[in-house]
Design a protein around this motif. Structure first.
Motif, PDB file in Angstrom:
ATOM      1  N   SER A  18       0.577 -11.199   2.651  1.00 38.56           N
ATOM      2  CA  SER A  18      -0.057 -10.315   3.629  1.00 38.56           C
ATOM      3  C   SER A  18       0.431  -8.889   3.451  1.00 38.56           C
ATOM      4  CB  SER A  18       0.234 -10.786   5.056  1.00 38.56           C
ATOM      5  OG  SER A  18       1.626 -10.730   5.326  1.00 38.56           O
ATOM      6  N   LYS A  19      -0.480  -7.942   3.659  1.00 38.03           N
ATOM      7  CA  LYS A  19      -0.156  -6.524   3.601  1.00 38.03           C
ATOM      8  C   LYS A  19      -0.895  -5.797   4.719  1.00 38.03           C
ATOM      9  CE  LYS A  19       2.381  -6.689  -0.134  1.00 38.03           C
ATOM     10  NZ  LYS A  19       3.846  -6.503  -0.044  1.00 38.03           N
ATOM     11  N   THR A  20      -0.183  -5.015   5.493  1.00 41.89           N
ATOM     12  CA  THR A  20      -0.805  -4.134   6.471  1.00 41.89           C
ATOM     13  C   THR A  20      -0.388  -2.712   6.100  1.00 41.89           C
ATOM     14  OG1 THR A  20       1.069  -4.587   7.955  1.00 41.89           O
ATOM     15  CG2 THR A  20      -0.968  -5.785   8.360  1.00 41.89           C
TER      16      THR A  20
ATOM     17  N   ALA B 242      -3.450  -1.246   0.015  1.00 42.49           N
ATOM     18  CA  ALA B 242      -3.106  -2.567   0.548  1.00 42.49           C
ATOM     19  C   ALA B 242      -3.497  -3.667  -0.434  1.00 42.49           C
ATOM     20  CB  ALA B 242      -3.796  -2.784   1.898  1.00 42.49           C
ATOM     21  N   ILE B 243      -4.705  -3.562  -1.007  1.00 47.02           N
ATOM     22  CA  ILE B 243      -5.156  -4.549  -1.987  1.00 47.02           C
ATOM     23  C   ILE B 243      -4.259  -4.525  -3.217  1.00 47.02           C
ATOM     24  CG2 ILE B 243      -7.032  -5.120  -3.581  1.00 47.02           C
ATOM     25  CD1 ILE B 243      -8.971  -4.085  -1.364  1.00 47.02           C
TER      26      ILE B 243
ATOM     27  N   ALA C  60      -0.881  -6.107  -2.510  1.00 47.31           N
ATOM     28  CA  ALA C  60      -0.975  -7.562  -2.347  1.00 47.31           C
ATOM     29  C   ALA C  60      -0.961  -8.257  -3.704  1.00 47.31           C
ATOM     30  CB  ALA C  60      -2.243  -7.922  -1.575  1.00 47.31           C
TER      31      ALA C  60
ATOM     32  N   VAL D 276      -5.233  -8.711   4.437  1.00 47.50           N
ATOM     33  CA  VAL D 276      -5.092  -7.260   4.311  1.00 47.50           C
ATOM     34  C   VAL D 276      -5.537  -6.613   5.612  1.00 47.50           C
ATOM     35  CG1 VAL D 276      -6.007  -5.188   3.192  1.00 47.50           C
ATOM     36  CG2 VAL D 276      -5.349  -7.159   1.804  1.00 47.50           C
TER      37      VAL D 276
ATOM     38  N   TYR E 153      -5.902  -2.870   7.324  1.00 50.14           N
ATOM     39  CA  TYR E 153      -5.906  -1.454   6.936  1.00 50.14           C
ATOM     40  C   TYR E 153      -6.407  -0.611   8.101  1.00 50.14           C
ATOM     41  CZ  TYR E 153     -11.020  -1.290   6.394  1.00 50.14           C
ATOM     42  OH  TYR E 153     -12.366  -1.312   6.634  1.00 50.14           O
TER      43      TYR E 153
ATOM     44  N   ILE F 154      -9.817  -9.733   5.411  1.00 51.06           N
ATOM     45  CA  ILE F 154      -9.626  -8.297   5.601  1.00 51.06           C
ATOM     46  C   ILE F 154      -9.987  -7.917   7.028  1.00 51.06           C
ATOM     47  CG2 ILE F 154     -10.377  -6.002   4.876  1.00 51.06           C
ATOM     48  CD1 ILE F 154     -10.573  -6.960   2.083  1.00 51.06           C
TER      49      ILE F 154
END
Length: 310
Positions: free
Chosen positions: A148-150, A157-158, A161, A228, A230, A283
Motif C-alpha cells: 500500500s502507498k498513500t 504512488a504507483i 508501489a 494506492v 492519492y 485506487i
C-alpha cells in the motif's frame, strides 16, 4: 474450515467507478473507488464508521480473538491498543484499507496482517503489508502479498508501489537486509501458524498454499494486491455546482486521471520484470490527503467510537 472472508459493510462507503483490465490477457485488474459524496464533499465520517469493525479483525490475531470472544470490551480495548501502538507512520491507513478491499471486494481471506507479523515477531517487518489467499475459478489458488502507498501524486504512488514490490521480491534488499523476499515472508507465515488457533485442517490447507506439494490437487501462484491513495484537487468553483452535477464531474475527473496512468502501470511491470504475477490494484482519491488521513486515524483511535460497538 473457518478461513472465510469477513462480512463487513466496508464497501458501502464508496462508489465503484469501474473495474478495468490493464493488460491484453486480462491478468491485471484495477478497481477505482471514490468515497460517497455528500453535499459536495467526500464523506470521510462514513468511511471512519465502516472501518471500525474491520480494524478489530485486522489488528488482532485469531488466537487473541478466540481468547477474549466472551469479553467484548476487553477485545475492543486490545484492538485499540494494538492499533494505536502501530500508528507511528503514514502507511497504516493504506494497509488497513488494502486489507478491507481484499476481504470485501476481491473475496480473498486474510492469512495474517503486517500488524500481526510485526507484533508477533518483535521485528521491524518491511515486507508485505498483509497476506491473503484467493481461489480462482479453475480451482487453483493465488497467495496474495499486499503493498500500500498513500502519496499525494498518483504517478509517484504507483511508482513507489512497484518499486517496493521489486525490493520485496529480492532475497537481499538494497540495504543488505536478508530478512526480505518471498521465501522469508513465507517462512514467517509458517512460523506464525503455531501461534494461531487454526484447526489442523486449516493449518494443513495454508501450508499447502504457502509450500505447494506435488500431490496437491491445485496449483499456487504468487500475486500482489496494491492499494494506492492519492490526492485529488477540486476546483473551488466546482464546489458550487448542484449536487448531482458535482458528483458527475468529480467521477469523470477521477476516471480520466486514473485511466491516464494505465500505461505507467504497464511500464513499471515491464521495468521490474514482474510479468508472471497477477496484480489487483485498488485506487482511491482523497482531498487534502495528509490532513484527512490523520483525521480518519484519530477517529479510529477514539475510545468512545470503539465502545459504541457494544
Amino acid at each position: 474450515m473457518n478461513l472465510s472472508i469477513q462480512d463487513f459493510d466496508f464497501l458501502d462507503a464508496f462508489d465503484n467507478l469501474g473495474s478495468f483490465t490493464i493488460d491484453e490477457y486480462g491478468k491485471n485488474k484495477l478497481d477505482l473507488f471514490v468515497l460517497n459524496i455528500n453535499a459536495n464533499e467526500f464523506n470521510l465520517k462514513r468511511l471512519e464508521e465502516l472501518l471500525i469493525d474491520p480494524m478489530i479483525d485486522y489488528s488482532l490475531s485469531r488466537s487473541v480473538k478466540e481468547q477474549y470472544k466472551n469479553k467484548p470490551a476487553t477485545l475492543t480495548k486490545k484492538a485499540k491498543e494494538k492499533f494505536i501502538d502501530y500508528v507511528n507512520n503514514k502507511g497504516e491507513l493504506g494497509e488497513l484499507l488494502l486489507y478491507c478491499f481484499l476481504e470485501t471486494h476481491l473475496k480473498a481471506p486474510k492469512i495474517l496482517s503486517k500488524l500481526e507479523l510485526k507484533t508477533s515477531t518483535s521485528l521491524n517487518v518491511n515486507g508485505a503489508d498483509g497476506v491473503h489467499f484467493f481461489k480462482l475459478a479453475n480451482g487453483n489458488y493465488q497467495l496474495i502479498f499486499g503493498e500500500s502507498k498513500t502519496i499525494i501524486g498518483l504517478t509517484d504512488a504507483i511508482t513507489e508501489a512497484f518499486k517496493s514490490i521489486d525490493q520485496f521480491k529480492k532475497e537481499v534488499n538494497d540495504k543488505g537486509n536478508k530478512k526480505s523476499g518471498l521465501p522469508y515472508e513465507k517462512s514467517l507465515i509458517s512460523d506464525h501458524l503455531g501461534k494461531e488457533t487454526f484447526t489442523e485442517e486449516e493449518k494443513d490447507f495454508i501450508l499447502k498454499i504457502v509450500y505447494p506439494k506435488k500431490e496437491n490437487y491445485f496449483k499456487v501462484d504468487d500475486a500482489f494486491g496494491i492499494f494506492v491513495g492519492y490526492e485529488i484537487k477540486i476546483d473551488e468553483e466546482d464546489k458550487k455546482l448542484p449536487n448531482e452535477d458535482f458528483r458527475n464531474k468529480i467521477h469523470e475527473q477521477v476516471k480520466e486521471e486514473v485511466k491516464s496512468k494505465f500505461s505507467h502501470i504497464t511500464k513499471k511491470i515491464d521495468e521490474f520484470k514482474l510479468y508472471g504475477h497477477n496484480f489487483y490494484l485498488y485506487i482511491l482519491p482523497l482531498t487534502e490527503l495528509d490532513k484527512n488521513r490523520e483525521e480518519i486515524m484519530k477517529g479510529l483511535q477514539s475510545w468512545n467510537i470503539l465502545m459504541n460497538l457494544y
